[in-house]
Motif scaffolding. Structure first.
Motif, PDB file in Angstrom:
ATOM      1  N   THR A   1       0.678  -1.218  -0.011  1.00 23.06           N
ATOM      2  CA  THR A   1       0.019   0.103   0.074  1.00 23.06           C
ATOM      3  C   THR A   1       0.883   1.233   0.020  1.00 23.06           C
ATOM      4  O   THR A   1       2.046   1.369   0.323  1.00 23.06           O
TER       5      THR A   1
ATOM      6  N   HIS B   1       0.038   4.591   2.068  1.00 21.80           N
ATOM      7  CA  HIS B   1      -0.693   5.028   3.118  1.00 21.80           C
ATOM      8  C   HIS B   1      -1.562   6.319   2.842  1.00 21.80           C
ATOM      9  O   HIS B   1      -2.655   6.289   3.301  1.00 21.80           O
TER      10      HIS B   1
ATOM     11  N   VAL C   1      -4.104  -5.767   8.539  1.00 23.39           N
ATOM     12  CA  VAL C   1      -3.547  -4.508   8.096  1.00 23.39           C
ATOM     13  C   VAL C   1      -2.333  -4.022   9.344  1.00 23.39           C
ATOM     14  O   VAL C   1      -2.509  -5.025  10.118  1.00 23.39           O
ATOM     15  N   GLU C   2      -1.554  -3.094   9.182  1.00 23.85           N
ATOM     16  CA  GLU C   2      -0.750  -2.848  10.195  1.00 23.85           C
ATOM     17  C   GLU C   2      -1.245  -2.474  11.529  1.00 23.85           C
ATOM     18  O   GLU C   2      -0.442  -3.080  12.384  1.00 23.85           O
TER      19      GLU C   2
ATOM     20  N   ASP D   1      -5.221   2.087   3.488  1.00 20.32           N
ATOM     21  CA  ASP D   1      -5.223   1.004   4.682  1.00 20.32           C
ATOM     22  C   ASP D   1      -6.490   1.271   5.549  1.00 20.32           C
ATOM     23  O   ASP D   1      -7.207   0.131   5.964  1.00 20.32           O
TER      24      ASP D   1
ATOM     25  N   ALA E   1      -9.517  -1.762   6.173  1.00 16.18           N
ATOM     26  CA  ALA E   1     -10.234  -2.089   7.655  1.00 16.18           C
ATOM     27  C   ALA E   1     -11.285  -1.842   7.692  1.00 16.18           C
ATOM     28  O   ALA E   1     -12.274  -2.676   8.199  1.00 16.18           O
TER      29      ALA E   1
END
Length: 287
Positions: A41, A43, A68-69, A151, A155
């Protein structure tokens, strides 16, 4: 500060260690009943970008889980704000008056805000704000995209669709990595260096954006290698986190087909997720 600016930008961008041009990779084999996907990605890129990248939309739709992170935790926002403060220090005490005036002028020009408001905020926060301001202003190509940052979209949309959303890190872990890895004295020196070398930083910003949108991963990898070697160790931002994430990803993908969306510097190289997944026995192929 060249190092921090490059870290911010490269953490945002996707790349791979091969010459193949793809931001999206399929992960299969090693006992997986259905394939999972790995996507690099950018961001700050907005989700309308996906309208021109249908293969990513299809992979996302086929996945039952999303990784996701980090997922934003509203209850941790106050703690994050407090950790950003320097309670016993101030930026004017960390750099010379000449350098402070130089940074203040540039910060106001780039962000429209008075640097004095951030005197007791850790310099890494100010540097990040300045980096993103440069990126957004210099990269006109980004302005045509609308919606949520990628991101966040993966989510929030995943939750709406009933997908299982799994964060790889907590906000506390990311706060510690960003705010506390380097002492504030070093952060302040990097902030001054960044302003003094803003011309080259802006050129790199535009180059990386253009390369991402072209999916020219080979060129992005070469650029990341060049700046990584020249401006310091990034292992704590990339390599160490990748190895930590590999303790989670195989199990998550074994449970359900999963769409993994991470900042793309995490994909390439000998310690990148592509190679680490292959070493773990998975087949990882560009789409």
């Amino acid at each position: 500060m060249k190092k921090l600016h490059i870290l911010v930008l490269l953490g945002i961008l996707a790349q791979t260690a091969t010459a193949q041009s793809s931001l999206l990779w399929q992960v299969s084999g090693n006992g997986l009943k259905k394939p999972s996907y790995l996507f690099g990605t950018y961001h700050i890129l907005k989700d309308s970008y996906l309208n021109q990248n249908t293969k990513v939309k299809t992979a996302y739709a086929n996945a039952e889980g999303v990784v996701v992170e980090m997922v934003v935790d509203s209850s941790a926002m106050l703690k994050m704000a407090m950790r950003a403060l320097m309670l016993t220090n101030s930026l004017p005490d960390l750099i010379s008056e000449t350098d402070y005036n130089l940074v203040a002028k540039e910060f106001e020009k780039a962000t429209g805000m008075d640097l004095g408001l951030f005197n007791q905020v850790k310099p890494v926060v100010t540097s990040t704000m300045l980096s993103l301001a440069y990126l957004e202003k210099e990269s006109d190509t980004l302005k045509r995209f609308t919606g949520q940052p990628l991101d966040m979209y993966f989510a929030t949309e995943g939750k709406k669709l009933g997908k299982t959303v799994t964060p790889l890190e907590t906000m506390e872990e990311q706060i510690t990595m960003l705010y506390d890895h380097d002492p504030v004295e070093k952060q302040a020196r990097q902030l001054v260096q960044m302003v003094k070398e803003k011309g080259s930083m802006r050129r790199v910003s535009q180059s990386l954006t253009d390369l991402y949108l072209k999916e020219d991963l080979s060129a992005m990898w070469k650029l990341s290698e060049q700046y990584g070697e020249q401006y310091g160790d990034m292992s704590y931002l990339v390599d160490e986190r990748n190895h930590n994430w590999m303790k989670k990803l195989p199990n998550v993908m074994a449970i359900r087909p999963t769409f993994v969306a991470v900042g793309a510097l995490h994909l390439p190289g000998p310690n990148g997720l592509i190679e680490l997944l292959r070493k773990a026995g998975f087949t990882v192929e560009p789409l």
